[in-house]
Design an enzyme around this catalytic site. Structure first.
Site, PDB file in Angstrom:
ATOM      1  N   CYS A  93       0.865  -1.174   0.000  1.00  0.00           N
ATOM      2  CA  CYS A  93       0.000   0.000   0.000  1.00  0.00           C
ATOM      3  C   CYS A  93       0.901   1.223   0.000  1.00  0.00           C
ATOM      4  O   CYS A  93       1.721   1.386   0.903  1.00  0.00           O
ATOM      5  CB  CYS A  93      -0.868  -0.025   1.257  1.00  0.00           C
ATOM      6  SG  CYS A  93      -1.780   1.497   1.504  1.00  0.00           S
ATOM      7  N   CYS A 152      -3.061   7.659  -1.934  1.00  0.00           N
ATOM      8  CA  CYS A 152      -4.329   7.871  -2.631  1.00  0.00           C
ATOM      9  C   CYS A 152      -5.454   8.361  -1.718  1.00  0.00           C
ATOM     10  O   CYS A 152      -6.394   8.979  -2.196  1.00  0.00           O
ATOM     11  CB  CYS A 152      -4.771   6.629  -3.386  1.00  0.00           C
ATOM     12  SG  CYS A 152      -4.498   5.134  -2.495  1.00  0.00           S
ATOM     13  N   THR A 182      -3.896   4.970   7.510  1.00  0.00           N
ATOM     14  CA  THR A 182      -2.844   4.505   6.619  1.00  0.00           C
ATOM     15  C   THR A 182      -2.050   5.704   6.120  1.00  0.00           C
ATOM     16  O   THR A 182      -2.629   6.661   5.613  1.00  0.00           O
ATOM     17  CB  THR A 182      -3.500   3.805   5.413  1.00  0.00           C
ATOM     18  OG1 THR A 182      -4.414   2.836   5.903  1.00  0.00           O
ATOM     19  CG2 THR A 182      -2.477   3.146   4.536  1.00  0.00           C
ATOM     20  N   GLU A 200       0.099   2.038   9.635  1.00  0.00           N
ATOM     21  CA  GLU A 200      -1.204   2.432  10.169  1.00  0.00           C
ATOM     22  C   GLU A 200      -0.982   3.089  11.524  1.00  0.00           C
ATOM     23  O   GLU A 200      -0.104   2.660  12.274  1.00  0.00           O
ATOM     24  CB  GLU A 200      -2.135   1.227  10.374  1.00  0.00           C
ATOM     25  CG  GLU A 200      -2.107   0.204   9.267  1.00  0.00           C
ATOM     26  CD  GLU A 200      -3.174   0.430   8.205  1.00  0.00           C
ATOM     27  OE1 GLU A 200      -4.033   1.308   8.408  1.00  0.00           O
ATOM     28  OE2 GLU A 200      -3.137  -0.279   7.187  1.00  0.00           O
ATOM     29  N   HIS A 239     -12.551   5.837  -3.128  1.00  0.00           N
ATOM     30  CA  HIS A 239     -11.572   4.953  -2.512  1.00  0.00           C
ATOM     31  C   HIS A 239     -11.863   3.486  -2.844  1.00  0.00           C
ATOM     32  O   HIS A 239     -10.946   2.665  -2.917  1.00  0.00           O
ATOM     33  CB  HIS A 239     -11.550   5.191  -0.996  1.00  0.00           C
ATOM     34  CG  HIS A 239     -10.215   4.889  -0.412  1.00  0.00           C
ATOM     35  ND1 HIS A 239      -9.028   5.299  -0.984  1.00  0.00           N
ATOM     36  CD2 HIS A 239      -9.840   4.178   0.691  1.00  0.00           C
ATOM     37  CE1 HIS A 239      -8.016   4.866  -0.265  1.00  0.00           C
ATOM     38  NE2 HIS A 239      -8.471   4.175   0.743  1.00  0.00           N
ATOM     39  N   TYR A 287      -9.099   0.628  -5.062  1.00  0.00           N
ATOM     40  CA  TYR A 287      -8.688  -0.764  -4.831  1.00  0.00           C
ATOM     41  C   TYR A 287      -8.693  -1.588  -6.121  1.00  0.00           C
ATOM     42  O   TYR A 287      -8.061  -2.650  -6.163  1.00  0.00           O
ATOM     43  CB  TYR A 287      -9.612  -1.416  -3.796  1.00  0.00           C
ATOM     44  CG  TYR A 287      -9.276  -1.007  -2.390  1.00  0.00           C
ATOM     45  CD1 TYR A 287      -9.598   0.253  -1.912  1.00  0.00           C
ATOM     46  CD2 TYR A 287      -8.606  -1.862  -1.536  1.00  0.00           C
ATOM     47  CE1 TYR A 287      -9.277   0.631  -0.615  1.00  0.00           C
ATOM     48  CE2 TYR A 287      -8.282  -1.491  -0.242  1.00  0.00           C
ATOM     49  CZ  TYR A 287      -8.619  -0.242   0.213  1.00  0.00           C
ATOM     50  OH  TYR A 287      -8.295   0.127   1.492  1.00  0.00           O
ATOM     51  N   CYS A 322      -4.737  -0.359  -7.110  1.00  0.00           N
ATOM     52  CA  CYS A 322      -3.556  -0.636  -6.270  1.00  0.00           C
ATOM     53  C   CYS A 322      -3.402  -2.116  -5.970  1.00  0.00           C
ATOM     54  O   CYS A 322      -2.313  -2.677  -6.102  1.00  0.00           O
ATOM     55  CB  CYS A 322      -3.608   0.194  -4.996  1.00  0.00           C
ATOM     56  SG  CYS A 322      -5.007  -0.139  -3.926  1.00  0.00           S
ATOM     57  N   GLU A 359      -6.495  -4.982   4.716  1.00  0.00           N
ATOM     58  CA  GLU A 359      -6.882  -3.689   4.142  1.00  0.00           C
ATOM     59  C   GLU A 359      -7.845  -3.873   2.963  1.00  0.00           C
ATOM     60  O   GLU A 359      -8.762  -3.076   2.764  1.00  0.00           O
ATOM     61  CB  GLU A 359      -5.619  -2.958   3.703  1.00  0.00           C
ATOM     62  CG  GLU A 359      -5.828  -1.500   3.380  1.00  0.00           C
ATOM     63  CD  GLU A 359      -4.497  -0.849   3.016  1.00  0.00           C
ATOM     64  OE1 GLU A 359      -3.666  -0.653   3.912  1.00  0.00           O
ATOM     65  OE2 GLU A 359      -4.295  -0.575   1.823  1.00  0.00           O
TER      66      GLU A 359
END
Lengths: 492, 492, 492, 492
Positions: free
Chosen positions: B99, B103, B190, B257, B292, B296, B299, B456
């Site tokens: 990660c 973003c 994050t 995190e 968001h 995913y 990424c 995540e």
């Protein structure tokens, strides 16, 4: 613009198409109850194109004439066209809950258009110009065309020329000054009978010795020597029952499959688009299959929409719509259906121009799309059967519900008894409406429409393993290994 | 244009960010071995933007200044921008197998930009102009910004104002002439420590009584009163081992995190973007979450690419690459990964303009995207574990492989023995290379990177049930019922 | 009867077992924090056997002496014994939430017992009597024995004798009057260090030229020339942290894997049970693997019970226990777990006697059992991660929760802050209890115990493809074809 | 011992059973082509019992008379009996590839036997003795009995007494000295028409006000006032086609569902087994449902065996049997099928005695069994469709294959053409044999037998959610929480 649905149906009557079913010739096949629903489906592709509210999706501008034409005979000019194709298919699926059959032609047009360009480039042939003339005529006459690829194939381990039965792949049996004579058959032909024309393509990669099999051409459905034998489907004869309505589940629409036989059919040169250039068979197959695997991300999604709606109604009519597990199953059906749609859209927007100028879809994503289609409709149907309840398959016939035969001690008829015991949630539906929804689900889960929604999802545009081979080829595994080597510290 | 990765790292050193870990303050957190890999990830987003070959994906033109800016601080101007966002994320995932954290800021920028426009429209406030100025500064200074949404939440059944602990949702504790004072915390943040700034948003729908909780603002990471407590991850301390390299699996990159605590932090008015207009909390949440959930589909797909490559290498190093079941598993991993990508691309290309002019993704498809991300990475990891073989978790440590301690009768060291017995396919790899790939897979399957790739994927941008609720709302079930009624003959 | 757990641990101290870890010799390995949890697991198999309430499951009557012995060293006398084995394993899994390691010995005993009988029958050897004497000693001394099968294997495409590295499969390097000398290694050895003895078996089918590799024997763990290199696991060093408790998730129990090296170890004749009769390698492998695939239908189910309980507690502590989707996920976890148990029970009750008189499980169903174990635990873990929420991987360390370091404006410590923001459902739990459950789930999902619950479920007792091959062989496909031919009217 | 299949069929002719179909009374229903296959199925349960090679599975010793009786009317005396029941069902499934219908009676016998014992114990009634006399007569006359539970149910949210239609649950309308009069209906009755008797039970938990609905009794199928309306199935009328054979897929066997109407039927006291003791309705339902959920772990597995065999033959006839993906799909089908069997066996061997002395299955595992049956047959069918290929649904009719109508230029008939193009692997099959296997698969996937193999697997013995509720109740979640608390250090 083009024909209305009604005009289309009338245009079929004028053809001398030869159709056989149950061992006999069917004379008035246009009005035959088993065949007619599939004709009605294609008619929808005409009617929707005449409806202004759907003009953006259903029509396009001819690159030949600048006139408005049905999108089903359009050459994709950009990725927007590719996306609109998928949306048009979803729309048609929603309106018919069936395979509407006309996309095989569209997919064949775009594949033959771009491939002939590259054949000509290499060999100096003039297939591309021939094909453009042909397609212009298709657009002007607003024809439905069956794009035909799959041969009977025989022994899967042998090349066409090495088969014991030389006809098991369609081939050129005579080359004449003015054209060619072909013999063989195309199997599993969806929407072949109700097409005006057939556009034939080879079915797989071919070698030097398979030149006679590397052939692409067009001919009318009633060409001399061409005839078709109708494939039978689950519950087909239910359509022959007197006054059949409720029990059909989907009275108006349905699909169609046939064996199309070429019994020494003459094809004039101007309709020949590939004739022995065997190394282009692969390109034609991959491009057509690619388009067609994209298609399933639209058409089956539209059918899925209707199934989800029907399952939601069934729950409501059963009085179970508030149960959390029912809601969750409807969400899951929606989720799966929209995942298919996402794949259809993604392979479209990631399309690219061919040398000939029309647009091809992204091959990897189109194969991923179709691979999902070989799985999710089965789960959608399973969930629909779960929600519907057992009555879907134990319910008496429509004739029982309408019967006047007295059976009860107080003079109740069979109809009275059925209505007494099978009433649903009275606030939401009549008993007949409940029957209608359950019969619709029966039809799509294990009746005539299951052929289109399940088995065609599995095998249409290539069986699952065909997509896996393409995913393997297109997945760039070497590039991925390179990424991993850098991260793991094996390479810089 | 913007900073290099190195300049970014130096810029962090200049900040007075307060970080706590294992019960103590970490002074040089920039070079701390547990934290540094996550900083390296963000640095990649700077370095790639400086590399001309990635300019198209990694950079964009500022709508404020017309200058080239990092795409991570760009406002999406069309669906192409939305697609490029996904592709940029896939690229960053491929380069880090982690990660890369940046973003959340991008997604927050776009959500706050469009929402403030509509708040102002209703209330005549000037949040939108404030935000534009802020974002222009972000672009110019090339800041990394943590978009922060999730509060600790406490009792799930109670609204913010009704919680026993009033701080359990972040809130305004004082309203002053020149700004506000806020108290509370954002959890699961994050990439919070290595950000220059934090952009705070409310975490869920709010009512009249929750006005103090309906707050959005920005502040620097080292604002007075702000501090962070680092969350611990699987295998975190492995990074502290002397000379750790092979055993880390991914030496350079990782995630991060933290709990970000606002201990009465003053926020000047020009950095306040929502202040009590509670009914806009929902819009902000849905838009941010929508972006968001799209993310995913990029990424995690990039990380998936590296995993597939690593699994293919593991098979090769084990000498099993030709087995048909291995090939098939790699195909399945690719298929699942590309399905995720298709969803990311589809919700992008189906985006639409907001009133403020930037582009929003398709909400239904973005939720479908994320829902698949809560499933497929788990299956990808399962297949990777299958291909890797048991050695992935039974292999001795790097220290063993390098040890000079003599153990054998003929003077063999521990290192000799390990290399003797754990050599792989010698034509393809050294023993260390085999270890490296297996340790990479260990790291992603059940080590530090599993936090990013698995958990995540499950909970980031909202847990699975959150997507199901959105799919239910966006799925237009009534429209689908209507389709079914027509087909089933219940309605015309 | 046998030893207590404490006596077992003391008995280990008396051995001169050679253990290496992180490149060095570990002298007091019995008390080493990384190793000890795996010793504690085995100790549970002793303590439970001493507890009268578990006597029926944990003990049995020796067929040699009529005395009560630990079931782990019992020869199965009927299908009841086979079922009790599975139930005993479920119990041990429930008490440890770990791999308790002792069943490999039990499975080896039963396989070697029946195979030696058939070897003797063919060759007139006396392996069976030797083995009976050995097993009687095992029972009397209540030893834990590592049943060891898997060699490092090297190039998967080559037979043992054809490998470039001749030691890559364990082999006889010298045949002496009084015994044999063996060299090689066994990899992935679960519970090897904390066993008193090792019982070695060949790892796959062998041919004429592999005679030196077709060897089975027993020796003590501290035999001259034998040493072990410890395999490292996810989060292993977390156990070395001072005062580690909460962060371990499962403080007391864990698994263990090692490479066991035979550096020219002498084995006296009375402990040799196969010595060149290569055609019996297959029987030994299939029988041992069969038993061991059965085992997973017990042990992993017990661990699954604890995971389900922990997930239910996590939901309760999070305040989410009433959500219908949470309830449904717990049901699904239970359903999957009990399906595994059903397979374990079914292959047991369908067992049959061998020629030697002990009972063998049903081979088809045992392979089906293990195949499901390569799938369902992964889904159980995925659902547990879903229910747990993101805090499972973002939570600060135990040291933070207990830290006195002041960080807040009003003198709050790190501990205060953590407890302030991470409190759960106060009616159900303290903050520490919430942490404990989440750390337990972290441990089983992606920490040290994930090695046992996930990867071992995948590869232990043979990787998934090994079961598929057995299912194919045992599935009687020809018989099934015959059934279909009759129904379809092809045959009478 | 009992009747032969032929005698059974003749015994049906002697009854005055009233059957309605398609709105009319069917006089000779025994020979009706739509009904007869279901009668043939039941006949198999007689014939197999007469065959010495199946005696162990198909027969048992009466506890009343010590004579040999058909196992279908046996009371289970131990867990061996429970396992033999499952094996008998697998056998019958293998021989019919259909639902053979007779197990509902067996399951009802065992449930009513044990429940009446406990009713009598509480109330001093003599239902148990009555029932024993009845069952002895059943055994002696070797009757087939329909165990009937499911009422039409109406509004799912209301109790029986609160329904707008008072008949929607079957009820006592009159209590007389010598017996009771009942009114209502039982829906979805599998094997009702071809049974000699009906054994009625309530369908769910009932309260104080539902006393009239808490009724269990037996009566002959031709009792005065009793009649049945036949449910229609996919492809039902295909059986009416002249000379139908190949197209039926399974010519001889099939299932049957009907609405059984009680139009004020008098039941003499000696056949009444529950009459108002409403609190025992739950026990009766759970026990019957438990047995019946076990049953599916046998019968559907037997049908699965035939499907696997047919798929293997289809692959062979298509010439694709050596493809690795085909082999793998057959393994997967076998794996899923044997998992179902494992569940059937496990819940049997874990059975326990009731107070009355007969054996009940393990309730948790039986529900797990059935829950898997609502999933795996769908996947088995999907894989069968994959292997079969598209020809399964596009193939012309049997009439086409046999037609003499000339269509070809060289005088080829429709039959010639079909045989020319649809020949399979000539070394393995004739064209007709290929058709037969594909039609069998069509029948089971989406024809008449799909009702039994798919929808009945979904809803028979209770829909999926019913099992989930039971799994939740039986799963001992509190006990599991306790295990987790100990491991996590929350409790000692």
């Amino acid at each position: 613009m083009g024909m209305t649905g009604k005009e289309y149906i009338e245009s079929l009557r004028k053809m001398n198409t030869r159709v056989y079913m149950f061992g006999e010739k069917i004379d008035n096949w246009v009005d035959h109850p088993i065949i007619r629903p599939s004709i009605n489906c294609v008619a929808v592709t005409y009617d929707l194109a005449c409806d202004p509210q759907y003009a953006d999706l259903m029509t396009a501008t001819s690159i030949f004439t600048g006139k408005t034409v049905n999108r089903f005979s359009h050459l994709h000019q950009d990725t927007e066209d590719l996306k609109k194709k998928v949306k048009m298919q979803r729309l048609c699926g929603q309106k018919t809950a069936s395979c509407f059959q006309r996309c095989v032609g569209m997919d064949a047009f775009n594949a033959v258009f771009s491939t002939t360009y590259e054949v000509d480039e290499k060999y100096g042939t003039n297939y591309h110009e021939r094909f453009k003339k042909y397609l212009q005529e298709v657009q002007e006459k607003d024809w439905t065309v069956d794009g035909a690829m799959t041969d009977p194939k025989g022994d899967r381990g042998k090349a066409p020329h090495a088969q014991p039965n030389p006809d098991i792949f369609l081939r050129i049996v005579e080359r004449r000054e003015d054209g060619i004579v072909v013999r063989g058959a195309k199997a599993h032909q969806t929407g072949s009978i109700n097409s005006h024309e057939h556009l034939i393509m080879p079915t797989m990669a071919m070698g030097e010795n398979d030149k006679d099999y590397a052939v692409s051409f067009a001919c009318p459905s009633d060409a001399e020597g061409l005839f078709m034998i109708y494939g039978r489907q689950s519950c087909d004869t239910r359509k022959l029952e007197p006054n059949a309505d409720v029990d059909l589940g989907n009275k108006q629409f349905g699909g169609q499959e046939a064996l199309v036989v070429f019994d020494d059919v003459f094809i004039p040169n101007e309709r020949v688009f590939l004739c022995g250039e065997h190394e282009f068979a692969t390109m034609l197959v991959e491009r057509f299959a690619g388009y067609h695997r994209q298609s399933y991300g639209g058409c089956k999604v539209g059918v899925g929409d209707v199934i989800i709606g029907a399952a939601a109604l069934a729950a409501e009519y059963n009085g179970a719509q508030k149960a959390s597990h029912i809601k969750d199953k409807l969400i899951e059906m929606t989720h799966l259906n929209e995942t298919l749609y996402s794949c259809g859209i993604a392979c479209s927007t990631e399309g690219y121009p061919t040398k000939a100028g029309n647009y091809q879809i992204d091959l990897l994503l189109a194969n991923v799309c179709k691979q999902n289609v070989t799985r999710f409709p089965y789960e959608i149907v399973r969930l629909a059967e779960d929600i519907a309840g057992g009555l879907m398959v134990t319910m008496p016939s429509e004739a029982d519900f309408k019967s006047d035969t007295v059976v009860g001690k107080n003079g109740e008829t069979i109809g009275d008894i059925c209505n007494h015991y099978f009433a649903g949630n009275a606030e939401k539906c009549t008993t007949e409406e409940r029957m209608r929804i359950l019969r619709f689900l029966e039809n799509i889960c294990l009746g005539a429409s299951a052929v289109g929604y399940r088995t065609e999802s599995m095998h249409g545009a290539g069986s699952p393993q065909a997509q896996r081979i393409m995913i393997s080829r297109q997945g760039n595994i070497e590039g991925k290994k390179g990424l991993a080597k850098v991260i793991a510290g094996i390479e810089k």
